[in-house]
Design an enzyme around this catalytic site. Structure first.
Site, PDB file in Angstrom:
ATOM      1  N   HIS A 161      29.197  31.360  39.922  1.00  0.00           N
ATOM      2  CA  HIS A 161      28.872  30.260  38.996  1.00  0.00           C
ATOM      3  C   HIS A 161      27.381  29.915  39.011  1.00  0.00           C
ATOM      4  O   HIS A 161      26.935  29.104  38.193  1.00  0.00           O
ATOM      5  CB  HIS A 161      29.682  29.003  39.347  1.00  0.00           C
ATOM      6  N   HIS A 198      38.148  31.814  37.307  1.00  0.00           N
ATOM      7  CA  HIS A 198      37.151  31.113  36.496  1.00  0.00           C
ATOM      8  C   HIS A 198      36.115  32.090  35.944  1.00  0.00           C
ATOM      9  O   HIS A 198      35.743  33.055  36.626  1.00  0.00           O
ATOM     10  CB  HIS A 198      36.428  30.056  37.337  1.00  0.00           C
ATOM     11  N   ASP A 285      41.896  33.296  42.927  1.00  0.00           N
ATOM     12  CA  ASP A 285      42.528  32.067  42.443  1.00  0.00           C
ATOM     13  C   ASP A 285      43.380  32.301  41.198  1.00  0.00           C
ATOM     14  O   ASP A 285      43.836  31.342  40.564  1.00  0.00           O
ATOM     15  CB  ASP A 285      41.490  30.943  42.222  1.00  0.00           C
TER      16      ASP A 285
HETATM   17 ZN   LIG Z   1      37.369  30.606  40.827  1.00  0.00          ZN
END
Ligand SMILES: [Zn+2]
Length: 343
Positions: A161, A198, A285
């Site tokens: 990220h 993500h 995840d």
């Molecule tokens: Zn993640």
């Protein structure tokens, strides 16, 4: 397969993050990496080795010097201002539209300038751990450059990220991007496949205008999932990088059937790109019992994921990212590595 690991990550142990208007217990915790290390050792997947030190210059190939300096001094600056007992450093004000960006300001303004969320606290051991995580990724890259078929960078904190000049999402330095740039600087052509739940917004941003690194991400659709502002299917790269960014967002509830179709698309694109080496941002995840996931991969699906990646027949550097079901995290991570090695 060599695994690179350092115990220094344990000193990055923020007690909380700030979300939904309250301090919440942190989920990106040291036990995550410890569980994975123990499983790698228990299954005898290969040696677990300390990373070699790499120069700051390797990190500054993808990161802005102001971000680097801010992260390096943030804990000191924060405790000078708020005292040694202050809670972890988390920004509370951002240069949104109409405000000035202040890259040289005080610690509050620099946290707002260089961080995009409230989930990424800085404590005393954060910088040393993040810096070591970059060494871990680079050590894995070095092993691949020296002929290994695969290596696992058990890096924590995670990295995908974090962009060149903004950290966030539990990520400070972008480990996978630093390693990809290291390959480029040695004349290799890397493709990055991000399989974290993500979207890897930081990695995408770093390479968005470039064609020498392909970025492919399979993730939960940002229309309902973090990071909310990037990761949509129409983001294909810009300028020189047009056509070298592929986002494959998935709907909530997707299991292996839908997931494996996306994985096949990713593999085709990586084949067509003609990558010399692949880096996998290995987030776990996507697991059905992950506390923050709406995807539905099962324990055995991670073996299949590893087998599927092996069919590309390229050297692979796995770089650890997210995954928050601590109880199962060791098993599902090792399943990917074992599926790859056994295929
Ligand atoms: Zn993640």
């Amino acid at each position: 397969m060599k695994t690179f690991y350092s115990p220094s990550h344990r000193d990055h142990s923020p007690p909380h993050e700030f979300e939904m208007g309250r301090l919440a217990p942190a989920v990106e915790i040291p036990e995550r990496a410890e569980r994975v290390r123990m499983e790698v050792e228990a299954r005898k997947l290969g040696p677990v080795l300390a990373p070699s030190p790499f120069p700051d210059a390797a990190i500054l190939r993808v990161h802005d010097r102001g971000l680097f300096k801010t992260l390096c001094g943030a804990h000191d600056d924060w405790t000078k201002r708020y005292g040694a007992d202050a809670p972890a450093a988390i920004p509370s004000c951002w240069p949104a539209r109409g405000l000035r960006e202040r890259r040289e300001g005080d610690i509050e303004s620099r946290l707002g300038t260089y961080c995009f969320d409230t989930a990424t606290p800085i404590v005393k051991g954060t910088w040393a751990a993040a810096r070591k995580a970059a060494d871990i990724a680079l050590s894995g890259a070095d092993a691949i450059a020296n002929g290994a078929r695969a290596a696992f960078a058990l890096a924590r904190p995670p990295g995908h990220h974090a962009s060149g000049d903004v950290y966030g999402g539990y990520c400070y330095l972008n480990n996978v991007a630093i390693a990809a740039q290291w390959f480029v600087d040695r004349g290799l052509k890397p493709a990055i496949l991000d399989v974290d739940y993500h979207h890897g917004n930081g990695t995408q941003t770093i390479f968005y205008r470039r064609r020498d690194v392909l970025f492919v991400s399979i993730h939960a659709d940002p229309s309902f999932a973090y990071p909310h502002f990037l990761g949509f299917a129409d983001e294909a790269g810009e300028g020189d990088g047009e056509g070298f960014n592929l986002n494959l967002p998935l709907t909530a509830g997707t299991g292996w059937d839908g997931y494996s179709q996306a994985l096949d698309k990713a593999r085709s694109r990586i084949e067509a790109f003609g990558a010399d080496v692949m880096l996998v941002s290995l987030g776990l995840d996507t697991f059905e019992y992950d506390p923050i996931s709406q995807l539905r991969l099962k324990t055995e699906d991670y073996l299949r994921m590893g087998e599927c990646l092996a069919r590309l027949d390229k050297p692979v550097l796995f770089v650890f990212e997210g995954g928050y079901n601590v109880e199962h995290l060791g098993t599902i991570t090792a399943n990917v590595l074992e599926g790859f090695s056994g295929a």
